[in-house]
Enzyme design. Structure first.
Site, PDB file in Angstrom:
ATOM      1  N   ASN A 103      43.247  43.904  69.274  1.00 39.69           N
ATOM      2  CA  ASN A 103      43.593  45.125  69.999  1.00 39.69           C
ATOM      3  C   ASN A 103      42.861  45.181  71.335  1.00 39.69           C
ATOM      4  O   ASN A 103      41.769  44.627  71.479  1.00 39.69           O
ATOM      5  CB  ASN A 103      43.263  46.359  69.159  1.00 39.69           C
ATOM      6  N   HIS A 120      42.157  39.423  72.544  1.00 42.07           N
ATOM      7  CA  HIS A 120      43.255  39.506  73.520  1.00 42.07           C
ATOM      8  C   HIS A 120      42.841  40.289  74.756  1.00 42.07           C
ATOM      9  O   HIS A 120      43.675  40.803  75.486  1.00 42.07           O
ATOM     10  CB  HIS A 120      44.505  40.138  72.877  1.00 42.07           C
ATOM     11  N   GLY A 188      45.154  45.578  59.171  1.00 39.85           N
ATOM     12  CA  GLY A 188      46.224  46.021  60.065  1.00 39.85           C
ATOM     13  C   GLY A 188      46.783  44.975  60.996  1.00 39.85           C
ATOM     14  O   GLY A 188      47.066  45.265  62.164  1.00 39.85           O
ATOM     15  N   THR A 189      46.958  43.744  60.488  1.00 41.40           N
ATOM     16  CA  THR A 189      47.626  42.754  61.325  1.00 41.40           C
ATOM     17  C   THR A 189      48.767  42.115  60.540  1.00 41.40           C
ATOM     18  O   THR A 189      48.669  41.878  59.342  1.00 41.40           O
ATOM     19  CB  THR A 189      46.644  41.657  61.823  1.00 41.40           C
ATOM     20  N   ALA A 233      44.730  51.949  57.007  1.00 39.97           N
ATOM     21  CA  ALA A 233      43.336  51.565  57.288  1.00 39.97           C
ATOM     22  C   ALA A 233      42.373  52.737  57.078  1.00 39.97           C
ATOM     23  O   ALA A 233      41.299  52.575  56.480  1.00 39.97           O
ATOM     24  CB  ALA A 233      43.230  51.056  58.724  1.00 39.97           C
TER      25      ALA A 233
HETATM   26  N1  APR Z   1      46.830  50.815  58.577  1.00 41.50           N
HETATM   27  C1  APR Z   1      46.741  49.465  58.546  1.00 41.50           C
HETATM   28  N2  APR Z   1      47.770  48.647  58.873  1.00 41.50           N
HETATM   29  C2  APR Z   1      48.938  49.224  59.234  1.00 41.50           C
HETATM   30  C3  APR Z   1      49.108  50.625  59.282  1.00 41.50           C
HETATM   31  C4  APR Z   1      47.988  51.432  58.947  1.00 41.50           C
HETATM   32  N3  APR Z   1      48.048  52.770  58.953  1.00 41.50           N
HETATM   33  N4  APR Z   1      50.396  50.877  59.675  1.00 41.50           N
HETATM   34  C5  APR Z   1      50.989  49.678  59.864  1.00 41.50           C
HETATM   35  N5  APR Z   1      50.125  48.685  59.587  1.00 41.50           N
HETATM   36  C6  APR Z   1      50.328  47.242  59.673  1.00 41.50           C
HETATM   37  C7  APR Z   1      51.766  46.790  59.631  1.00 41.50           C
HETATM   38  O1  APR Z   1      52.222  46.670  58.290  1.00 41.50           O
HETATM   39  C8  APR Z   1      51.642  45.405  60.315  1.00 41.50           C
HETATM   40  O2  APR Z   1      51.349  44.405  59.359  1.00 41.50           O
HETATM   41  O3  APR Z   1      49.837  46.818  60.928  1.00 41.50           O
HETATM   42  C9  APR Z   1      50.468  45.578  61.271  1.00 41.50           C
HETATM   43  C10 APR Z   1      50.854  45.629  62.725  1.00 41.50           C
HETATM   44  O4  APR Z   1      51.393  44.380  63.066  1.00 41.50           O
HETATM   45  P1  APR Z   1      51.699  44.043  64.596  1.00 41.50           P
HETATM   46  O5  APR Z   1      52.339  45.191  65.250  1.00 41.50           O
HETATM   47  O6  APR Z   1      52.368  42.697  64.617  1.00 41.50           O
HETATM   48  O7  APR Z   1      50.241  43.925  65.258  1.00 41.50           O
HETATM   49  P2  APR Z   1      49.286  42.668  65.344  1.00 41.50           P
HETATM   50  O8  APR Z   1      49.275  41.917  64.072  1.00 41.50           O
HETATM   51  O9  APR Z   1      47.993  43.154  65.871  1.00 41.50           O
HETATM   52  O10 APR Z   1      50.006  41.779  66.486  1.00 41.50           O
HETATM   53  C11 APR Z   1      49.304  40.636  66.956  1.00 41.50           C
HETATM   54  O11 APR Z   1      50.939  40.337  68.708  1.00 41.50           O
HETATM   55  O12 APR Z   1      52.320  41.149  70.355  1.00 41.50           O
HETATM   56  C12 APR Z   1      51.087  40.560  70.107  1.00 41.50           C
HETATM   57  O13 APR Z   1      49.210  40.742  71.508  1.00 41.50           O
HETATM   58  C13 APR Z   1      49.954  41.444  70.550  1.00 41.50           C
HETATM   59  O14 APR Z   1      47.733  41.592  69.576  1.00 41.50           O
HETATM   60  C14 APR Z   1      49.126  41.637  69.277  1.00 41.50           C
HETATM   61  C15 APR Z   1      49.559  40.466  68.424  1.00 41.50           C
END
Ligand code: APR
Length: 252
Positions: A103, A120, A188-189, A233
């Site tokens: 993030n 990032h 949360g990824t 989370a």
């Molecule tokens: N608590 C925890 N996790 C959650 C919640 C919550 N309240 N709500 C949703 N999620 C989860 C979703 O199920 C999903 O698995 O958070 C995740 C978000 O995934 P992405 O939007 O893909 O985010 P991320 O994994 O950080 O993306 C990685 O992709 O576009 C690039 O640079 C950008 O850093 C980012 C990277």
């Protein structure tokens, strides 16, 4: 789920080198939309059109207007949630060594985490495309889009766009942490973007217990993750911290 919370708390209290890896889901409860899944940015925009360095160089005004300005408003209004605060408390109690975050919102630091690796980059800073000068985003004149440096060059967020490499020193430190960690909290990824998505696999290879916190399963679930704590989370971290606090109280 309560049994998993207890097991997670015990693993953290007994860990020698616990690390957290967080993604956009860790900040959703702070009002910042994710990239994928319900309400995700990439459900509405093509990341290759608005989040790739080539797209930015081709039309910086378009990327500023379509992506960056909106992000700026949301990030400015956001504050840490219980998930961020829980990780900061674990670090203060000595149970968490560092947070590797994908993030760019600075909310881990705002919650009190001190050792944060911003994989990032950070939206708190802008960098000039021409002279590479960095300037804090809140000091940049955003009335002109794209904003410009005093040298006349265009500012871009000091974040990693698609098509760019993670700074080698961050990659190296993250690999070192994975090589030594014995507990990895993955919060949360979607575990879909490299090289961050590789970190849980590296930790697993060196024998770490991988604990996933997410409302939805990911490619890690059932393969790499030892525990899958299905939930948001904030609520899950609250439960983990309550369990850790009870363990601390019973050992006083
Ligand atoms: N608590 C925890 N996790 C959650 C919640 C919550 N309240 N709500 C949703 N999620 C989860 C979703 O199920 C999903 O698995 O958070 C995740 C978000 O995934 P992405 O939007 O893909 O985010 P991320 O994994 O950080 O993306 C990685 O992709 O576009 C690039 O640079 C950008 O850093 C980012 C990277």
């Amino acid at each position: 789920m309560q049994a998993l919370i207890q097991k997670t708390a015990k693993a953290l209290v007994q860990a020698r080198n616990a690390v957290a890896l967080t993604g956009a889901g860790a900040s959703i409860e702070s009002g910042i939309p994710p990239f994928r899944g319900p309400g995700g940015l990439w459900e509405r925009m093509d990341p290759m059109e608005v989040a790739h360095i080539d797209a930015f160089r081709r039309d910086p005004e378009k990327v500023w207007r379509l992506l960056i300005q909106g992000m700026q408003e949301v990030l400015t209004a956001a504050s840490p949630n219980a998930g961020h605060r829980g990780l900061a408390q674990l670090e203060q109690w000595g149970y968490l060594q560092a947070v590797i975050t994908q993030n760019v919102d600075g909310l881990h630091q705002a919650a009190g985490s001190r050792d944060v690796i911003e994989f990032h980059g950070s939206f708190a800073w802008q960098r000039c495309l021409d002279c590479d000068r960095r300037c804090e985003t809140h000091r940049v004149d955003l009335s002109r889009i794209p904003p410009r440096c005093s040298c006349g060059g265009i500012y871009r967020p000091d974040c990693i766009f698609f098509g760019e490499l993670i700074p080698p020193q961050l990659l190296e430190r993250s690999h070192q942490l994975m090589a030594r960690c014995d507990v990895l909290l993955v919060v949360g990824t979607s575990a879909t973007v490299q090289p961050a998505a590789m970190m849980p696999l590296l930790a697993k290879e060196t024998g770490a217990r991988v604990i996933e916190i997410n409302p939805e399963p990911t490619p890690l679930t059932g393969r790499i993750s030892d525990f899958f704590l299905q939930g948001g989370a904030g609520a899950v971290m609250d439960d983990i911290l309550a369990s850790v606090a009870a363990m601390r109280a019973s050992t006083v």
